[in-house]
Write a protein that holds these residues in place. Structure first.
Motif, PDB file in Angstrom:
ATOM      1  N   GLU A 119       0.819  -1.215   0.000  1.00  0.00           N
ATOM      2  CA  GLU A 119       0.000   0.000   0.000  1.00  0.00           C
ATOM      3  C   GLU A 119       0.853   1.265   0.000  1.00  0.00           C
ATOM      4  O   GLU A 119       0.523   2.242  -0.677  1.00  0.00           O
ATOM      5  CB  GLU A 119      -0.950  -0.005   1.207  1.00  0.00           C
ATOM      6  CG  GLU A 119      -1.983  -1.117   1.168  1.00  0.00           C
ATOM      7  CD  GLU A 119      -2.734  -1.164  -0.156  1.00  0.00           C
ATOM      8  OE1 GLU A 119      -3.195  -0.102  -0.612  1.00  0.00           O
ATOM      9  OE2 GLU A 119      -2.846  -2.262  -0.737  1.00  0.00           O
ATOM     10  N   HIS A 120       1.933   1.279   0.773  1.00  0.00           N
ATOM     11  CA  HIS A 120       2.783   2.459   0.802  1.00  0.00           C
ATOM     12  C   HIS A 120       3.476   2.677  -0.546  1.00  0.00           C
ATOM     13  O   HIS A 120       3.618   3.815  -1.002  1.00  0.00           O
ATOM     14  CB  HIS A 120       3.831   2.340   1.910  1.00  0.00           C
ATOM     15  CG  HIS A 120       3.289   2.657   3.262  1.00  0.00           C
ATOM     16  ND1 HIS A 120       4.068   2.674   4.393  1.00  0.00           N
ATOM     17  CD2 HIS A 120       2.029   2.972   3.678  1.00  0.00           C
ATOM     18  CE1 HIS A 120       3.324   2.985   5.441  1.00  0.00           C
ATOM     19  NE2 HIS A 120       2.082   3.158   5.031  1.00  0.00           N
ATOM     20  N   LYS A 123       0.963   4.091  -2.823  1.00  0.00           N
ATOM     21  CA  LYS A 123       0.726   5.503  -2.486  1.00  0.00           C
ATOM     22  C   LYS A 123       1.859   6.374  -3.022  1.00  0.00           C
ATOM     23  O   LYS A 123       1.615   7.473  -3.558  1.00  0.00           O
ATOM     24  CB  LYS A 123       0.602   5.653  -0.964  1.00  0.00           C
ATOM     25  CG  LYS A 123       0.342   7.081  -0.500  1.00  0.00           C
ATOM     26  CD  LYS A 123      -0.987   7.606  -0.995  1.00  0.00           C
ATOM     27  CE  LYS A 123      -1.276   8.992  -0.406  1.00  0.00           C
ATOM     28  NZ  LYS A 123      -2.530   9.582  -0.940  1.00  0.00           N
ATOM     29  N   LEU A 160       6.851   8.865   3.189  1.00  0.00           N
ATOM     30  CA  LEU A 160       6.439   7.482   2.941  1.00  0.00           C
ATOM     31  C   LEU A 160       7.652   6.585   2.726  1.00  0.00           C
ATOM     32  O   LEU A 160       7.670   5.429   3.188  1.00  0.00           O
ATOM     33  CB  LEU A 160       5.519   7.416   1.717  1.00  0.00           C
ATOM     34  CG  LEU A 160       4.056   7.803   1.944  1.00  0.00           C
ATOM     35  CD1 LEU A 160       3.353   8.001   0.610  1.00  0.00           C
ATOM     36  CD2 LEU A 160       3.344   6.731   2.759  1.00  0.00           C
ATOM     37  N   GLU A 163       9.229   5.842   6.154  1.00  0.00           N
ATOM     38  CA  GLU A 163       8.370   4.945   6.924  1.00  0.00           C
ATOM     39  C   GLU A 163       8.418   3.515   6.392  1.00  0.00           C
ATOM     40  O   GLU A 163       8.509   2.548   7.162  1.00  0.00           O
ATOM     41  CB  GLU A 163       6.931   5.471   6.877  1.00  0.00           C
ATOM     42  CG  GLU A 163       5.965   4.734   7.766  1.00  0.00           C
ATOM     43  CD  GLU A 163       4.573   5.337   7.736  1.00  0.00           C
ATOM     44  OE1 GLU A 163       3.621   4.645   8.174  1.00  0.00           O
ATOM     45  OE2 GLU A 163       4.424   6.491   7.291  1.00  0.00           O
ATOM     46  N   THR A 164       8.402   3.382   5.066  1.00  0.00           N
ATOM     47  CA  THR A 164       8.385   2.046   4.460  1.00  0.00           C
ATOM     48  C   THR A 164       9.721   1.332   4.637  1.00  0.00           C
ATOM     49  O   THR A 164       9.757   0.120   4.898  1.00  0.00           O
ATOM     50  CB  THR A 164       8.041   2.144   2.964  1.00  0.00           C
ATOM     51  OG1 THR A 164       6.841   2.898   2.802  1.00  0.00           O
ATOM     52  CG2 THR A 164       7.841   0.760   2.360  1.00  0.00           C
ATOM     53  N   CYS A 189      11.169   1.187  -3.519  1.00  0.00           N
ATOM     54  CA  CYS A 189      10.888   2.419  -2.771  1.00  0.00           C
ATOM     55  C   CYS A 189      11.887   3.519  -3.133  1.00  0.00           C
ATOM     56  O   CYS A 189      11.511   4.684  -3.319  1.00  0.00           O
ATOM     57  CB  CYS A 189      10.946   2.150  -1.273  1.00  0.00           C
ATOM     58  SG  CYS A 189       9.593   1.141  -0.642  1.00  0.00           S
TER      59      CYS A 189
END
Length: 219
Positions: A119-120, A123, A160, A163-164, A189
């Motif tokens: 999900e991240h 996003k 994000l 955090e990920t 990422c």
């Protein structure tokens, strides 16, 4: 008058080629994330196979820009627009490269179940998509307000990303046997974070084109 009209038409052609390259990169990013989510290796391979189109579009933009500078001797805002088009084309082509990198990571993960929901990552992609679309609009419309908003969205991607990565590092402690996949997800990422940086570069180029001054929007 005829010469000026021809020049404006060629400038418009340059702008349209840049938008075409931008749309190509948007499509490549979308396909790479879809391939990751659905484990569609064929789609990932297609992203890789189609990348040559981005290279050719960038070459066309550079060739046309150089031709315009050499034959029309543009001044002020027109010259800045041409120079900025070259720089933006380079940033957009790099974004297409990041889509290829995501596709490669997807292939390396293969059919293995994903260790966590993405999900991240999705996003981050959605923000990237919005950023690039708006950056292209800002260039097309000489709109520095939209360009500034692009830079602000980059902060969301950075948050994000941080955090990920923390979540993936924790997963590595809990499931060290999944190190290979965790590494590839971390790379993905990073590719999205870097894509957002390149889109912020585009916003900075728009500021330069409109204002004639360089601004660092990353700080």
């Amino acid at each position: 008058m005829v010469t000026r009209e021809r020049f404006q038409n060629e400038l418009k052609d340059l702008q349209n080629k840049l938008l075409t390259l931008g749309n190509f990169s948007l499509d490549a990013l979308q396909k790479s994330i879809e391939a990751l989510e659905t484990k569609n290796i064929d789609l990932a391979l297609k992203v890789m196979e189609d990348d040559n189109e981005a290279d050719l579009l960038e070459e066309d933009i550079n060739d046309l820009a150089i031709l315009l500078i050499a034959t029309q001797q543009p001044v002020a805002i027109d010259l800045r627009r041409i120079i900025v088009a070259i720089k933006i084309a380079s940033d957009i082509e790099r974004i297409a490269d990041f889509a290829v990198n995501i596709a490669k990571s997807t292939i390396r993960i293969g059919s293995e179940p994903l260790i966590k929901p993405i999900e991240h990552i999705k996003k981050m992609y959605e923000i990237n998509r919005k950023m690039l679309y708006q950056a292209l609009e800002a260039f097309n419309e000489d709109d520095i307000t939209k360009a500034k908003e692009v830079a602000e969205m980059d902060d969301e991607v950075d948050d994000l990303y941080g955090e990920t990565i923390k979540e993936l590092l924790q997963l590595n402690l809990e499931k060290p046997e999944s190190l290979a996949q965790i590494t590839q997800l971390s790379f993905i990422c990073r590719y999205l974070e870097r894509a957002a940086d390149h889109t912020t570069n585009i916003a900075e180029h728009v500021f330069y084109m409109v204002k004639g001054k360089r601004y660092d929007l990353n700080n």
